[in-house]
Write a protein that holds these residues in place. Sequence first.
Motif, PDB file in Angstrom:
ATOM      1  N   TYR A   1      13.671  91.132  46.528  1.00  0.00           N
ATOM      2  CA  TYR A   1      14.228  91.475  45.220  1.00  0.00           C
ATOM      3  C   TYR A   1      15.506  92.304  45.301  1.00  0.00           C
ATOM      4  CZ  TYR A   1      10.193  89.322  43.102  1.00  0.00           C
ATOM      5  OH  TYR A   1       9.246  88.411  42.716  1.00  0.00           O
ATOM      6  N   SER A   2      15.964  92.623  46.496  1.00  0.00           N
ATOM      7  CA  SER A   2      17.252  93.302  46.612  1.00  0.00           C
ATOM      8  C   SER A   2      18.408  92.320  46.426  1.00  0.00           C
ATOM      9  CB  SER A   2      17.375  94.017  47.965  1.00  0.00           C
ATOM     10  OG  SER A   2      17.458  93.070  49.015  1.00  0.00           O
ATOM     11  N   THR A   3      18.117  91.024  46.473  1.00  0.00           N
ATOM     12  CA  THR A   3      19.120  90.004  46.178  1.00  0.00           C
ATOM     13  C   THR A   3      19.241  89.887  44.664  1.00  0.00           C
ATOM     14  OG1 THR A   3      18.500  88.829  48.184  1.00  0.00           O
ATOM     15  CG2 THR A   3      19.716  87.573  46.542  1.00  0.00           C
ATOM     16  N   ALA A   4      20.461  89.938  44.160  1.00  0.00           N
ATOM     17  CA  ALA A   4      20.692  89.996  42.713  1.00  0.00           C
ATOM     18  C   ALA A   4      20.038  88.846  41.960  1.00  0.00           C
ATOM     19  CB  ALA A   4      22.188  90.030  42.424  1.00  0.00           C
ATOM     20  N   VAL A   5      20.151  87.627  42.462  1.00  0.00           N
ATOM     21  CA  VAL A   5      19.589  86.487  41.731  1.00  0.00           C
ATOM     22  C   VAL A   5      18.065  86.562  41.691  1.00  0.00           C
ATOM     23  CG1 VAL A   5      19.514  84.837  43.671  1.00  0.00           C
ATOM     24  CG2 VAL A   5      19.725  83.997  41.329  1.00  0.00           C
ATOM     25  N   ASN A   6      17.438  87.027  42.752  1.00  0.00           N
ATOM     26  CA  ASN A   6      15.976  87.159  42.759  1.00  0.00           C
ATOM     27  C   ASN A   6      15.520  88.223  41.767  1.00  0.00           C
ATOM     28  OD1 ASN A   6      15.934  85.205  44.719  1.00  0.00           O
ATOM     29  ND2 ASN A   6      15.663  86.625  46.404  1.00  0.00           N
ATOM     30  N   ALA A   7      16.253  89.332  41.703  1.00  0.00           N
ATOM     31  CA  ALA A   7      15.920  90.379  40.730  1.00  0.00           C
ATOM     32  C   ALA A   7      16.112  89.870  39.308  1.00  0.00           C
ATOM     33  CB  ALA A   7      16.774  91.614  40.987  1.00  0.00           C
ATOM     34  N   ALA A   8      17.179  89.113  39.073  1.00  0.00           N
ATOM     35  CA  ALA A   8      17.427  88.564  37.735  1.00  0.00           C
ATOM     36  C   ALA A   8      16.334  87.575  37.348  1.00  0.00           C
ATOM     37  CB  ALA A   8      18.795  87.888  37.688  1.00  0.00           C
ATOM     38  N   LEU A   9      15.900  86.746  38.287  1.00  0.00           N
ATOM     39  CA  LEU A   9      14.817  85.809  38.010  1.00  0.00           C
ATOM     40  C   LEU A   9      13.515  86.546  37.718  1.00  0.00           C
ATOM     41  CD1 LEU A   9      15.617  83.058  40.636  1.00  0.00           C
ATOM     42  CD2 LEU A   9      15.458  82.696  38.168  1.00  0.00           C
TER      43      LEU A   9
END
Length: 195
Positions: free
Chosen positions: A112-120
Amino acid sequence: MVGMETQLASTPDTASTSPAKRTGGRSALVLAAVRTAVEELIKERGPERVTVPMIAERAGVNPTSIYRRWGDLPTLINEIATYRLDPERPLPQSGDLRGDLTAWAREIIEHYSTAVNAALLRAGAATAGESESDCLRNRRAEATMFVARTPNPPVTADQVIDHLVAPIIYRVIFLPWSIDGTTADRLVAELFDRA
């Protein structure tokens, strides 16, 4: 712009002339294109500004294909968010519950430190409603597995969810700046201190 469905429809049908090994076919191509489109659009615009027609245009498919497969945007986003953290991936299995939970928590935080994963995740949480999301169901199954394979476990799966997974997810959604390299170790230590 020629859509993926048009391109696929214009290819010759080789199945009738010779047996061919299917590699997932049209459905797999459409699914991959839709997943990519959702991830790109959420990263570019944020989940609140993404619509099914936008996704369809980016993926090169008809919006009805998306509605037929997923029903609505919340279901689609929830599935994509769940897909990103594969429940079939290998999990830590050192034989030490505390060590395994620490490694697992670090993996979740790193994911979840990856922006797209956190946004999802944020989008999936916003659309989860009153039922348990696939993402939470998968984490609960993993927590249950960790605890079940430990003789006389000092914690329950519910405690792992409440005191390890929930604080991580809360921080990812609301306080992403509060997560650092010590978060996983600290939360696991607090979980075992409660036991």
